[in-house]
Scaffold this motif. Structure first.
Motif, mmCIF file in Angstrom:
data_model
loop_
_atom_site.group_PDB
_atom_site.id
_atom_site.type_symbol
_atom_site.label_atom_id
_atom_site.label_comp_id
_atom_site.label_asym_id
_atom_site.label_seq_id
_atom_site.Cartn_x
_atom_site.Cartn_y
_atom_site.Cartn_z
ATOM 1 N N ASN A 2 -5.408 14.268 32.668
ATOM 2 C CA ASN A 2 -5.872 13.339 31.642
ATOM 3 C C ASN A 2 -5.926 14.099 30.318
ATOM 4 O O ASN A 2 -6.711 15.040 30.177
ATOM 5 C CB ASN A 2 -7.254 12.796 32.000
ATOM 6 C CG ASN A 2 -7.261 12.047 33.318
ATOM 7 O OD1 ASN A 2 -6.248 11.480 33.732
ATOM 8 N ND2 ASN A 2 -8.401 12.043 33.984
ATOM 9 N N LEU A 3 -5.098 13.696 29.369
ATOM 10 C CA LEU A 3 -4.939 14.482 28.150
ATOM 11 C C LEU A 3 -4.958 13.594 26.915
ATOM 12 O O LEU A 3 -4.464 12.458 26.928
ATOM 13 C CB LEU A 3 -3.616 15.259 28.189
ATOM 14 C CG LEU A 3 -3.471 16.310 29.293
ATOM 15 C CD1 LEU A 3 -2.019 16.725 29.441
ATOM 16 C CD2 LEU A 3 -4.345 17.525 28.978
ATOM 17 N N LEU A 4 -5.498 14.141 25.836
ATOM 18 C CA LEU A 4 -5.446 13.537 24.514
ATOM 19 C C LEU A 4 -4.568 14.415 23.642
ATOM 20 O O LEU A 4 -4.738 15.634 23.611
ATOM 21 C CB LEU A 4 -6.850 13.439 23.917
ATOM 22 C CG LEU A 4 -6.947 13.217 22.402
ATOM 23 C CD1 LEU A 4 -6.390 11.847 22.013
ATOM 24 C CD2 LEU A 4 -8.401 13.378 21.926
ATOM 25 N N ALA A 5 -3.619 13.815 22.914
ATOM 26 C CA ALA A 5 -2.735 14.577 22.038
ATOM 27 C C ALA A 5 -2.599 13.879 20.697
ATOM 28 O O ALA A 5 -2.594 12.641 20.631
ATOM 29 C CB ALA A 5 -1.357 14.751 22.674
ATOM 30 N N PHE A 6 -2.476 14.670 19.637
ATOM 31 C CA PHE A 6 -2.218 14.083 18.325
ATOM 32 C C PHE A 6 -1.521 15.102 17.425
ATOM 33 O O PHE A 6 -1.715 16.309 17.534
ATOM 34 C CB PHE A 6 -3.502 13.570 17.662
ATOM 35 C CG PHE A 6 -4.679 14.498 17.769
ATOM 36 C CD1 PHE A 6 -4.888 15.512 16.850
ATOM 37 C CD2 PHE A 6 -5.596 14.342 18.797
ATOM 38 C CE1 PHE A 6 -5.983 16.355 16.948
ATOM 39 C CE2 PHE A 6 -6.703 15.182 18.912
ATOM 40 C CZ PHE A 6 -6.889 16.195 17.981
ATOM 41 N N ASP A 7 -0.656 14.578 16.563
ATOM 42 C CA ASP A 7 0.062 15.399 15.582
ATOM 43 C C ASP A 7 -0.030 14.698 14.234
ATOM 44 O O ASP A 7 0.300 13.515 14.120
ATOM 45 C CB ASP A 7 1.528 15.570 15.977
ATOM 46 C CG ASP A 7 2.276 16.432 14.978
ATOM 47 O OD1 ASP A 7 2.470 17.636 15.257
ATOM 48 O OD2 ASP A 7 2.666 15.921 13.907
ATOM 49 N N THR A 8 -0.479 15.425 13.216
ATOM 50 C CA THR A 8 -0.570 14.878 11.863
ATOM 51 C C THR A 8 0.163 15.791 10.879
ATOM 52 O O THR A 8 -0.213 15.902 9.716
ATOM 53 C CB THR A 8 -2.046 14.701 11.430
ATOM 54 O OG1 THR A 8 -2.723 15.968 11.516
ATOM 55 C CG2 THR A 8 -2.763 13.693 12.314
ATOM 56 N N ARG A 12 3.863 10.654 9.343
ATOM 57 C CA ARG A 12 3.743 9.762 10.491
ATOM 58 C C ARG A 12 2.915 10.446 11.575
ATOM 59 O O ARG A 12 3.404 11.291 12.316
ATOM 60 C CB ARG A 12 5.129 9.410 11.025
ATOM 61 C CG ARG A 12 5.112 8.395 12.162
ATOM 62 C CD ARG A 12 6.509 8.098 12.671
ATOM 63 N NE ARG A 12 7.365 7.538 11.644
ATOM 64 C CZ ARG A 12 8.638 7.208 11.841
ATOM 65 N NH1 ARG A 12 9.206 7.423 13.019
ATOM 66 N NH2 ARG A 12 9.349 6.702 10.855
ATOM 67 N N ALA A 13 1.639 10.097 11.646
ATOM 68 C CA ALA A 13 0.776 10.690 12.668
ATOM 69 C C ALA A 13 1.047 10.023 14.015
ATOM 70 O O ALA A 13 1.248 8.817 14.093
ATOM 71 C CB ALA A 13 -0.687 10.520 12.295
ATOM 72 N N SER A 14 1.054 10.825 15.069
ATOM 73 C CA SER A 14 1.297 10.328 16.419
ATOM 74 C C SER A 14 0.111 10.691 17.299
ATOM 75 O O SER A 14 -0.350 11.836 17.284
ATOM 76 C CB SER A 14 2.591 10.949 16.977
ATOM 77 O OG SER A 14 2.824 10.545 18.306
ATOM 78 N N ILE A 15 -0.388 9.716 18.061
ATOM 79 C CA ILE A 15 -1.543 9.929 18.946
ATOM 80 C C ILE A 15 -1.205 9.371 20.318
ATOM 81 O O ILE A 15 -0.582 8.312 20.428
ATOM 82 C CB ILE A 15 -2.805 9.226 18.399
ATOM 83 C CG1 ILE A 15 -3.077 9.644 16.953
ATOM 84 C CG2 ILE A 15 -4.022 9.560 19.266
ATOM 85 C CD1 ILE A 15 -2.617 8.667 15.919
ATOM 86 N N ALA A 16 -1.607 10.085 21.364
ATOM 87 C CA ALA A 16 -1.347 9.614 22.728
ATOM 88 C C ALA A 16 -2.468 10.053 23.657
ATOM 89 O O ALA A 16 -3.076 11.109 23.465
ATOM 90 C CB ALA A 16 -0.011 10.144 23.238
ATOM 91 N N VAL A 17 -2.711 9.237 24.674
ATOM 92 C CA VAL A 17 -3.686 9.561 25.723
ATOM 93 C C VAL A 17 -3.011 9.279 27.059
ATOM 94 O O VAL A 17 -2.397 8.227 27.247
ATOM 95 C CB VAL A 17 -4.972 8.720 25.595
ATOM 96 C CG1 VAL A 17 -5.883 8.950 26.803
ATOM 97 C CG2 VAL A 17 -5.712 9.053 24.302
ATOM 98 N N GLU A 27 0.458 5.103 16.297
ATOM 99 C CA GLU A 27 0.882 5.838 15.116
ATOM 100 C C GLU A 27 0.047 5.446 13.910
ATOM 101 O O GLU A 27 -0.471 4.328 13.845
ATOM 102 C CB GLU A 27 2.361 5.576 14.796
ATOM 103 C CG GLU A 27 3.351 6.264 15.702
ATOM 104 C CD GLU A 27 4.775 6.100 15.190
ATOM 105 O OE1 GLU A 27 4.990 5.305 14.242
ATOM 106 O OE2 GLU A 27 5.674 6.762 15.729
ATOM 107 N N ILE A 28 -0.052 6.379 12.963
ATOM 108 C CA ILE A 28 -0.654 6.107 11.659
ATOM 109 C C ILE A 28 0.353 6.574 10.613
ATOM 110 O O ILE A 28 0.788 7.728 10.640
ATOM 111 C CB ILE A 28 -1.981 6.866 11.454
ATOM 112 C CG1 ILE A 28 -2.967 6.578 12.590
ATOM 113 C CG2 ILE A 28 -2.598 6.516 10.109
ATOM 114 C CD1 ILE A 28 -4.186 7.501 12.562
ATOM 115 N N VAL A 29 0.733 5.698 9.698
ATOM 116 C CA VAL A 29 1.704 6.056 8.662
ATOM 117 C C VAL A 29 0.975 6.274 7.342
ATOM 118 O O VAL A 29 0.198 5.427 6.904
ATOM 119 C CB VAL A 29 2.781 4.971 8.508
ATOM 120 C CG1 VAL A 29 3.751 5.342 7.392
ATOM 121 C CG2 VAL A 29 3.531 4.789 9.825
ATOM 122 N N GLY A 30 1.241 7.423 6.707
ATOM 123 C CA GLY A 30 0.600 7.744 5.437
ATOM 124 C C GLY A 30 -0.337 8.917 5.572
ATOM 125 O O GLY A 30 -1.360 8.817 6.247
#
Length: 219
Positions: A2-8, A12-17, A27-30
């Motif tokens: 069970n993992l949480l990941a994010f890149d900013t 374009r921010a990317s988040i996954a669980v 995703e978050i743009v900006g």
């Protein structure tokens, strides 16, 4: 796992669980929205995955290189959550994530090619790494595009984000060797897969730090 990941590291921010084999992404743009929204999105994905913090096996963050602001956001959030919930932290490089994402898309890209991975570093420079061996992870570098040198004559795939306006500045030798090009951003789902393969070493929250490459601030 069970993992949480994010890149900013980019705009374009990317988040996954992940909850076992189930994956939830957003995703978050900006760039300016990352710090304001990332904790809200993380909370939403944790709820969608039906995970509580004690059930989480680790927190993965995009270590860089990339936007200085973005890297600080990702590392600060990772450290804060890891301290609060006693989780190990997995730092994952942005360029290695892009390469792994390309390898996972054989239908879109010739995965047998050696790859030049580039990200816009502003100031007329790019972050880059040359992956000639699938099993090796080269150190990221930052240079003016015309100063990038790749020895040999093997064919190259060009991947990454923000490289489109710089491609014409590559040396004629490199340009002639490019057989395919694709825009790929660092992706949190790919980061989770990298950690699940055991290729990424966990660190403590205290040890986690961004990979800036250079001292000048880029936004």
């Amino acid at each position: 796992m069970n993992l949480l990941a994010f890149d900013t590291s980019t705009e374009r921010a990317s988040i996954a669980v992940s909850n076992g084999s189930l994956l939830f992404t957003d995703e978050i743009v900006g760039v300016r929205s990352h710090a304001q929204q990332i904790l809200v999105v993380i909370d939403q994905l944790m709820q969608q995955a039906q995970l509580t913090w004690p059930e989480l096996d680790g927190i993965i963050f995009g270590q860089g290189p990339g936007s200085f602001t973005g890297l600080r956001v990702a590392c600060s959030v990772a450290k804060g959550l890891a301290f609060a919930h006693d989780c190990p932290v997995y730092p994952v490089g942005s360029l290695a994530t892009i390469r792994a994402a390309a390898l996972a898309q054989p239908q879109n890209f010739d995965t047998s090619l050696a790859c030049l991975v580039m990200m816009d570093a502003r100031m007329q420079q790019v972050y880059w790494a040359y992956f000639s061996d699938k099993s090796a992870t080269p150190q990221p570098q930052v240079n003016a595009v015309e100063d990038i040198v790749i020895p040999g004559q093997e064919s190259i795939g060009l991947i990454g984000c923000g490289w489109e306006s710089y491609r014409s500045q590559l040396s004629s030798n490199i340009q002639q060797r490019i057989l395919g090009a694709q825009v790929i951003y660092p992706d949190a789902a790919t980061m989770i897969q990298l950690v699940k393969t055991g290729k990424v070493k966990a660190v403590s929250a205290q040890e986690a730090s961004p990979l800036y490459i250079r001292d000048q601030v880029t936004q």
